[in-house]
Write an enzyme that holds these catalytic residues in place. Structure first.
Site, short mmCIF file in Angstrom:
data_model
loop_
_atom_site.label_atom_id
_atom_site.label_comp_id
_atom_site.label_asym_id
_atom_site.label_seq_id
_atom_site.Cartn_x
_atom_site.Cartn_y
_atom_site.Cartn_z
CD GLU A 121 7.46 -5.38 -2.00
OE1 GLU A 121 7.75 -4.34 -2.60
OE2 GLU A 121 8.23 -6.35 -1.91
CB VAL A 161 -1.24 2.98 5.08
CG1 VAL A 161 -1.87 1.83 5.85
CG2 VAL A 161 -2.30 4.03 4.76
N GLY A 162 1.92 2.32 5.37
CA GLY A 162 2.97 1.34 5.67
C GLY A 162 3.74 1.69 6.94
N GLY A 196 0.82 -1.20 0.00
CA GLY A 196 0.00 0.00 0.00
C GLY A 196 0.86 1.24 0.00
CB SER A 197 0.04 4.74 0.76
OG SER A 197 -0.43 4.71 2.10
CB SER A 198 5.22 5.65 1.87
OG SER A 198 5.87 5.13 0.73
#
Length: 511
Positions: free
Chosen positions: A267, A249-250, A245-247
């Protein structure tokens, strides 16, 4: 809602889908007590079917069942686990076209890409079957007499997998195929906007487990929102969480997992670049840039978002690229003549349009597309855009998820490498050149800082045999091929004393 009265949806019945579907498969049964949501077609924003999401109570019930199945699966010999994954691959082969059509219908990518995504899962199954007989450790020399050292690799137990909408099936395959042959149970949360793909994929896998008399709890699927993802991230029963997902949320997921000393496989975002040198094959480069920039309507993490062209060929190359963009057919993803489908949702389209406005406000000059060129409200289609802008502009540092390509000129290879490396993300990169010197500098220690470093091919379309992943804000994770399997197991260094004395390492005498 009747699939039978809508011929274009009859293939959903073959996948075991209904007008209303239970969105939680846990402990070998379909049961969900969460809210009802409609799955929408990106091409029309019209509902396809209804899904009842899993609740936190469903999650807890499913995890308890998963825990009970964990030990028996861990103790199953790896080649036997590989045989189950082989059968899963065969089951996906039988459903290749129908599942590919569902991906196109619910995600919005064109049909050949939807079918290609299912083929990727099949390929991963084949790879994992071979891997099931090669999960080997090292035999190491001991400095002590009558001692032997070895590495032993054992399963983690349970692997959590959280995937995104853009590859609602393939990324699950990258993780689950490897995790299963390594001896782990899998708990999967797909994207909230692609629940039908999650359910259909799970039905295929569950059918194989059932036919082999295995506990259904080996594979768990829970459709739901952020609360289910948060539960997975915080759950100490799950040693490894793979998140795509997005950086932004990551980072949150990583904090939750790290706080309980779990392992994270991330990822995240990509802001990928292609460099075209003055000795490049321009025809090859134009075709590659086109696919890299507009494939999946620019919604791949490996989409090319930045293009650096040597000043000596810039004008000629950009003219050829703009001409190629003019030949693109944007339309219904299920029609065979469409090359670009819609964005995934109305929210995706709104974010894309806002991004175009920000680009214009920061001095962007649109060569194709741009503000005001998207289609009528109610549909998620947008016009693929090419824009000239300063590479230092703030918008260039961010990932705009859609068919948008920034183009820049450069004078020297060093300048191009510096611009390639100037963004926070570090997933995929590619250079087009015929020079051996340029190639080996590009892939060397002072070249591209990305996890994927290509030559004379696009930034997207990775094969499953190599490890997939990126550096910096892309998260550092690696999935699919090479030795990525090691992330799904834990390594134990084992020293065996088969003598009758107790010599100590480093010559220590404790007598």
């Amino acid at each position: 809602m009747d699939f039978g009265s809508r011929p274009e949806l009859r293939f959903l019945e073959d996948l075991g889908l209904q007008a209303t579907n239970q969105g939680c498969y846990g402990g070998g049964e379909w049961r969900a007590g969460g809210k009802s949501v409609s799955s929408l077609s990106p091409a029309s924003n019209q509902p396809i079917a209804t899904v009842i999401e899993g609740s936190l109570e469903d999650y807890e019930r499913s995890l308890k069942a998963c825990e009970s199945a964990r030990e028996s699966w861990m103790l199953t010999p790896a080649p036997k686990r590989g045989e189950i994954v082989r059968q899963i691959g065969d089951a996906f082969r039988k459903n290749l076209e129908n599942l590919g059509r569902l991906i196109s219908l619910e995600m919005g990518k064109i049909l050949v890409e939807g079918i290609g995504e299912v083929q990727e899962v099949i390929d991963m199954c084949d790879f994992a079957v071979g891997l099931s007989r090669q999960l080997s450790g090292l035999i190491l020399p001991s400095e002590r007499p009558n001692h032997m050292m070895m590495e032993v690799w054992n399963p983690l137990g349970i692997v959590g997998v959280i995937t995104a909408f853009n590859f609602p099936c393939a990324v699950l395959g990258w993780n689950a195929c490897i995790a299963l042959v390594c001896g782990n149970c899998v708990v999967w949360k797909g994207a909230p906007t692609t629940p039908l793909v999650s359910i259909a994929t799970t039905k295929i896998i569950a059918g194989v487990l059932e036919r082999n008399g295995l506990p259904g709890a080996i594979f768990t699927c829970i459709c739901g929102g952020a609360e289910i993802g948060e539960a997975i991230a915080k759950d100490s029963r799950i040693p490894l969480v793979s998140f795509t997902g997005s950086s932004k949320v990551g980072q949150i997921v990583q904090c939750h997992v790290n706080s309980r000393f779990g392992k994270c496989l991330l990822e995240l975002s990509g802001n990928n670049a292609i460099v075209v040198m003055d000795d490049a094959d321009l025809s090859l480069a134009v075709r590659s840039v086109l696919f890299a920039a507009v494939g999946t309507a620019g919604q791949r993490c490996t989409t090319c978002r930045r293009l650096f062209v040597h000043q000596a060929i810039y004008k000629d190359f950009i003219e050829k690229l703009v001409t190629a963009y003019g030949q693109l057919k944007v339309g219904d993803p299920l029609k065979h003549d469409s090359l670009v489908g819609p964005l995934h949702s109305s929210q995706s389209k709104q974010a894309f349009e806002q991004g175009l406005e920000a680009i214009a406000s920061q001095g962007g000059k649109f060569l194709t597309g741009g503000v005001g060129t998207t289609t009528s409200p109610g549909e998620n289609y947008v016009t693929p855009s090419i824009v000239e802008i300063s590479h230092d502009a703030d918008v260039v540092k961010e990932e705009l998820f859609g068919p948008l390509l920034y183009v820049f000129q450069f004078k020297t290879l060093d300048e191009a490498i510096a611009m390639n490396n100037s963004v926070p993300q570090g997933l995929s990169s590619s250079i087009f050149t015929k020079s051996h010197e340029t190639i080996f500098k590009w892939i060397g220690p002072t070249g591209s800082d990305c996890g994927i470093v290509n030559v004379n091919i696009p930034t997207n379309g990775a094969e499953i045999g190599g490890a997939f992943g990126g550096e910096k804000a892309t998260g550092g994770g690696r999935e699919a091929g090479s030795d990525s399997w090691k992330q799904y197991m834990h390594r134990a260094t084992c020293t065996i004393n088969y003598g009758k004395t107790l010599p100590l390492a480093q010559g220590i005498n404790f007598n």
